[in-house]
Design an enzyme around this catalytic site. Structure first.
Site, PDB file in Angstrom:
ATOM      1  N   LYS A 114      36.591  23.570  52.760  1.00 15.81           N
ATOM      2  CA  LYS A 114      35.173  23.644  52.365  1.00 15.81           C
ATOM      3  C   LYS A 114      34.310  22.756  53.263  1.00 15.81           C
ATOM      4  O   LYS A 114      33.197  23.133  53.642  1.00 15.81           O
ATOM      5  CB  LYS A 114      35.034  23.234  50.903  1.00 15.81           C
ATOM      6  N   GLY A 137      36.362  28.283  38.394  1.00 14.77           N
ATOM      7  CA  GLY A 137      36.392  29.053  37.146  1.00 14.77           C
ATOM      8  C   GLY A 137      35.796  30.434  37.341  1.00 14.77           C
ATOM      9  O   GLY A 137      35.066  30.676  38.312  1.00 14.77           O
ATOM     10  N   ARG A 193      48.038  43.814  42.466  1.00 16.98           N
ATOM     11  CA  ARG A 193      49.469  44.009  42.731  1.00 16.98           C
ATOM     12  C   ARG A 193      50.149  44.741  41.586  1.00 16.98           C
ATOM     13  O   ARG A 193      50.949  45.634  41.768  1.00 16.98           O
ATOM     14  CB  ARG A 193      50.159  42.659  42.930  1.00 16.98           C
TER      15      ARG A 193
HETATM   16  P1  NDP Z   1      44.081  34.801  41.509  1.00 16.49           P
HETATM   17  O1  NDP Z   1      45.445  34.403  41.938  1.00 16.49           O
HETATM   18  O2  NDP Z   1      43.687  34.590  40.097  1.00 16.49           O
HETATM   19  O3  NDP Z   1      43.858  36.355  41.856  1.00 16.49           O
HETATM   20  C1  NDP Z   1      44.319  36.951  43.034  1.00 16.49           C
HETATM   21  C2  NDP Z   1      44.280  38.459  42.841  1.00 16.49           C
HETATM   22  O4  NDP Z   1      44.669  39.086  44.064  1.00 16.49           O
HETATM   23  C3  NDP Z   1      45.224  38.978  41.751  1.00 16.49           C
HETATM   24  O5  NDP Z   1      44.565  39.926  40.970  1.00 16.49           O
HETATM   25  C4  NDP Z   1      46.361  39.633  42.538  1.00 16.49           C
HETATM   26  O6  NDP Z   1      46.907  40.758  41.878  1.00 16.49           O
HETATM   27  C5  NDP Z   1      45.612  40.117  43.767  1.00 16.49           C
HETATM   28  N1  NDP Z   1      46.486  40.250  44.936  1.00 16.49           N
HETATM   29  C6  NDP Z   1      47.225  39.306  45.555  1.00 16.49           C
HETATM   30  N2  NDP Z   1      47.866  39.821  46.616  1.00 16.49           N
HETATM   31  C7  NDP Z   1      47.538  41.137  46.661  1.00 16.49           C
HETATM   32  C8  NDP Z   1      47.891  42.217  47.505  1.00 16.49           C
HETATM   33  N3  NDP Z   1      48.701  42.058  48.543  1.00 16.49           N
HETATM   34  N4  NDP Z   1      47.358  43.426  47.250  1.00 16.49           N
HETATM   35  C9  NDP Z   1      46.533  43.618  46.199  1.00 16.49           C
HETATM   36  N5  NDP Z   1      46.147  42.640  45.358  1.00 16.49           N
HETATM   37  C10 NDP Z   1      46.653  41.408  45.590  1.00 16.49           C
HETATM   38  O7  NDP Z   1      43.077  34.070  42.510  1.00 16.49           O
HETATM   39  P2  NDP Z   1      41.585  33.587  42.201  1.00 16.49           P
HETATM   40  O8  NDP Z   1      40.819  34.679  41.589  1.00 16.49           O
HETATM   41  O9  NDP Z   1      41.627  32.260  41.554  1.00 16.49           O
HETATM   42  O10 NDP Z   1      41.057  33.300  43.695  1.00 16.49           O
HETATM   43  C11 NDP Z   1      40.651  34.347  44.537  1.00 16.49           C
HETATM   44  C12 NDP Z   1      39.947  33.738  45.742  1.00 16.49           C
HETATM   45  O11 NDP Z   1      38.808  33.028  45.305  1.00 16.49           O
HETATM   46  C13 NDP Z   1      40.799  32.729  46.519  1.00 16.49           C
HETATM   47  O12 NDP Z   1      40.461  32.819  47.882  1.00 16.49           O
HETATM   48  C14 NDP Z   1      40.338  31.386  45.963  1.00 16.49           C
HETATM   49  O13 NDP Z   1      40.525  30.326  46.866  1.00 16.49           O
HETATM   50  C15 NDP Z   1      38.869  31.666  45.759  1.00 16.49           C
HETATM   51  N6  NDP Z   1      38.194  30.830  44.781  1.00 16.49           N
HETATM   52  C16 NDP Z   1      38.738  30.652  43.532  1.00 16.49           C
HETATM   53  C17 NDP Z   1      38.073  29.921  42.576  1.00 16.49           C
HETATM   54  C18 NDP Z   1      38.612  29.703  41.202  1.00 16.49           C
HETATM   55  O14 NDP Z   1      37.984  28.983  40.422  1.00 16.49           O
HETATM   56  N7  NDP Z   1      39.748  30.281  40.846  1.00 16.49           N
HETATM   57  C19 NDP Z   1      36.771  29.326  42.884  1.00 16.49           C
HETATM   58  C20 NDP Z   1      36.275  29.598  44.221  1.00 16.49           C
HETATM   59  C21 NDP Z   1      36.983  30.327  45.120  1.00 16.49           C
HETATM   60  P3  NDP Z   1      47.719  40.650  40.467  1.00 16.49           P
HETATM   61  O15 NDP Z   1      46.711  40.136  39.473  1.00 16.49           O
HETATM   62  O16 NDP Z   1      48.153  42.031  40.170  1.00 16.49           O
HETATM   63  O17 NDP Z   1      48.812  39.674  40.709  1.00 16.49           O
HETATM   64  N1  HSE Z   2      40.888  25.262  43.451  1.00 20.04           N
HETATM   65  C1  HSE Z   2      39.494  25.135  43.728  1.00 20.04           C
HETATM   66  C2  HSE Z   2      38.965  23.918  42.990  1.00 20.04           C
HETATM   67  C3  HSE Z   2      38.782  26.373  43.275  1.00 20.04           C
HETATM   68  O1  HSE Z   2      39.676  23.367  42.139  1.00 20.04           O
HETATM   69  O2  HSE Z   2      37.860  23.486  43.287  1.00 20.04           O
HETATM   70  C4  HSE Z   2      37.323  26.395  43.680  1.00 20.04           C
HETATM   71  O3  HSE Z   2      37.169  26.498  45.048  1.00 20.04           O
END
Ligand code: NDP
Ligand code: HSE
Length: 460
Positions: free
Chosen positions: A230, A327, A70
């Site tokens: 999940k 993570g 974004r």
């Molecule tokens: P974050 O919020 O850290 O990252 C989301 C990213 O998506 C950001 O870089 C954001 O951009 C970008 N984004 C959001 N909306 C848009 C858009 N409309 N167009 C372009 N880019 C966009 O999320 P996570 O990395 O934590 O999670 C990502 C996925 O992985 C989710 O589905 C989550 O449930 C899953 N997940 C997460 C885990 C974790 O430990 N965090 C573990 C397992 C699964 P910007 O940075 O510029 O705001």
């Molecule tokens: N929010 C999720 C958790 C990320 O705490 O397990 C991993 O799916």
């Protein structure tokens, strides 16, 4: 042209085509990542740090050529040199050069549109988005099958633990009887900190958010929604049923207090937030809630952000899968494993790949999902009772009228209400329906203040 000359020309054409295909298959696979947050940055880092090992495994190098985000100016936790950045994620799914799209934006709206568009464009997809798969997986997999592409989602459940592959492939010879998982790192981190250090719920949640464990909306973690997503996926690949998120019974950890954590400990249990799925004669139990589990059970010792899934198969018995559940790098480990698998399957016949949901799409079963009222369990209940003669007798009278026998009844610390004490009861196994009636009647007694808290005891 003579027949011989025509055949020679055809042969040369085939050789050129085959050389071009071979050449293409030696070139790096081009990947577009949607989202460069916690998991997106981790994925870029793991692909960069382990490039040689990954190439040796996949047979081709994997290059991230495009990333959507974004805010282009925001500082990132990975090197974005040589990557084209865009704020338009659709430009990436529509980019003809990209072979695989990795969806790491999260949520179910734009993510669904992007994934369906990528599939329609003939691109393979990798996603960590459990909400997307739990809500729209049936539609997405049907489209993927139609277009002959793979949608891989290992990172969607239990972060870095390869649980999808283990159940889908490693346990393919078994009839799975049940599975129980600590599959939300944030909840497990909170409960562990409360149990080990007596820390406050809200303070620990805020720490889990800073560490990048929590969902964008952390109520998804603490209210059990993330675990339900999940569990929907795990149950589908374990039992060969369609994804049915709406039928999961869901309870979070908001009502668990420091007192309950401490009483559990005194009674020989730990409180863990579990996703639990089990075959029964009447159907399949699909439930998410805090549980008392015996301190003797290995799952009771899975602490912090770690996740674990215990699976019972008829042939293998119990197997336990343990590792980091959230993570950047642990989740990226699963995303990259999916990328390697996709690259390996690029040249395989799409009809003969491992089915998305473990069972052949036309062989999914219609076994019903049981209502929580039909479930039988042992229960811990805690109430605040006025400290005077007769109140406990009224409580035990209600339990006895409903045929609920008790394993233990304990009068504990003084409660917040003046002249009230906490009373804790452990029941024997009883249908949930009967316990609900008992709780309703106990809460109506004049000697009981506020709601009765109930936690199910799960015997693994
Ligand atoms: P974050 O919020 O850290 O990252 C989301 C990213 O998506 C950001 O870089 C954001 O951009 C970008 N984004 C959001 N909306 C848009 C858009 N409309 N167009 C372009 N880019 C966009 O999320 P996570 O990395 O934590 O999670 C990502 C996925 O992985 C989710 O589905 C989550 O449930 C899953 N997940 C997460 C885990 C974790 O430990 N965090 C573990 C397992 C699964 P910007 O940075 O510029 O705001
Ligand atoms: N929010 C999720 C958790 C990320 O705490 O397990 C991993 O799916």
């Amino acid at each position: 042209m003579t027949k011989i000359a025509a055949e020679a020309q055809q042969q040369t054409h085939k050789q050129t085509q085959s050389a071009q295909t071979k050449d293409k298959h030696l070139q790096p696979v081009k990947v577009g990542i949607l989202g460069l947050g916690t998991v997106g940055s981790g994925t870029v880092n793991v692909l960069h740090n382990n490039r040689d090992e990954i190439t040796r495994r996949a047979g081709r190098a994997i290059d991230v050529t495009h990333v959507a985000l974004r805010d282009i100016k925001k500082k990132r936790d990975c090197n974005t040199q040589n990557i084209e950045l865009s704020t338009d994620p659709f430009s990436i799914v529509n980019q003809p050069d990209i072979d695989v799209v990795v969806e790491l934006i999260g949520g179910t709206d734009i993510a669904r549109e992007l994934v369906l568009q990528a599939i329609a464009n003939g691109k393979h997809v990798v996603t960590a988005n459990k909400a997307l798969i739990a809500h729209h997986g049936n539609e997405i997999f049907a489209q993927a099958q139609k277009h002959g592409v793979v949608v891989a989602f290992e990172a969607a459940v239990a972060g870095g633990i390869p649980i999808i592959k283990s159940i889908r492939e490693g346990l393919a010879g078994n009839r799975i009887e049940w599975l129980a998982g600590i599959i939300n790192g944030t909840c497990n981190y909170i409960l562990t900190q409360m149990q080990q250090y007596g820390r406050d719920f809200a303070e620990v949640l805020s720490e889990a958010q800073k560490l990048g464990y929590a969902e964008a909306d952390p109520s998804f973690d603490i209210d059990g929604v993330d675990v339900a997503h999940k569990l929907t996926i795990l149950a589908s690949i374990a039992f060969g049923i369609p994804l049915q998120y709406n039928k999961v019974y869901v309870e979070g950890i908001r009502n668990i207090t420091q007192l309950d954590v401490s009483y559990a400990e005194q009674l020989g249990y730990r409180i863990k937030h579990l996703g639990f799925a089990r075959r029964q004669a009447q159907g399949i139990e699909l439930r998410v809630h805090p549980c008392f589990i015996s301190q003797q059970c290995l799952l009771a010792h899975v602490d912090g952000v770690m996740n674990a899934v215990l699976v019972e198969g008829d042939a293998v018995g119990q197997t336990l899968y343990y590792g980091a559940g959230a993570g950047a790098n642990p989740t990226a480990s699963s995303v990259v494993a999916d990328l390697v698998e996709v690259v390996r399957t690029l040249t395989t016949d799409s009809e003969n790949r491992v089915p998305h949901l473990a069972f052949q799409a036309d062989a999914l079963s219609t076994t019903p999902i049981m209502s929580i009222e039909a479930v039988e369990s042992v229960y811990y209940i805690r109430m605040q009772a006025r400290d005077e003669a007769g109140v406990l007798a009224e409580v035990t009278q209600i339990l006895s009228e409903l045929n609920i026998s008790m394993e233990a009844i304990l009068q504990k610390d003084r409660a917040e209400h003046a002249n009230h004490v906490h009373v804790v009861i452990l029941t024997h196994k009883v249908p949930e329906k009967h316990l609900n009636t008992a709780i309703e009647r106990i809460e109506a007694l004049p000697g009981i203040a506020e709601n009765v808290l109930r936690v199910r005891v799960v015997d693994l």
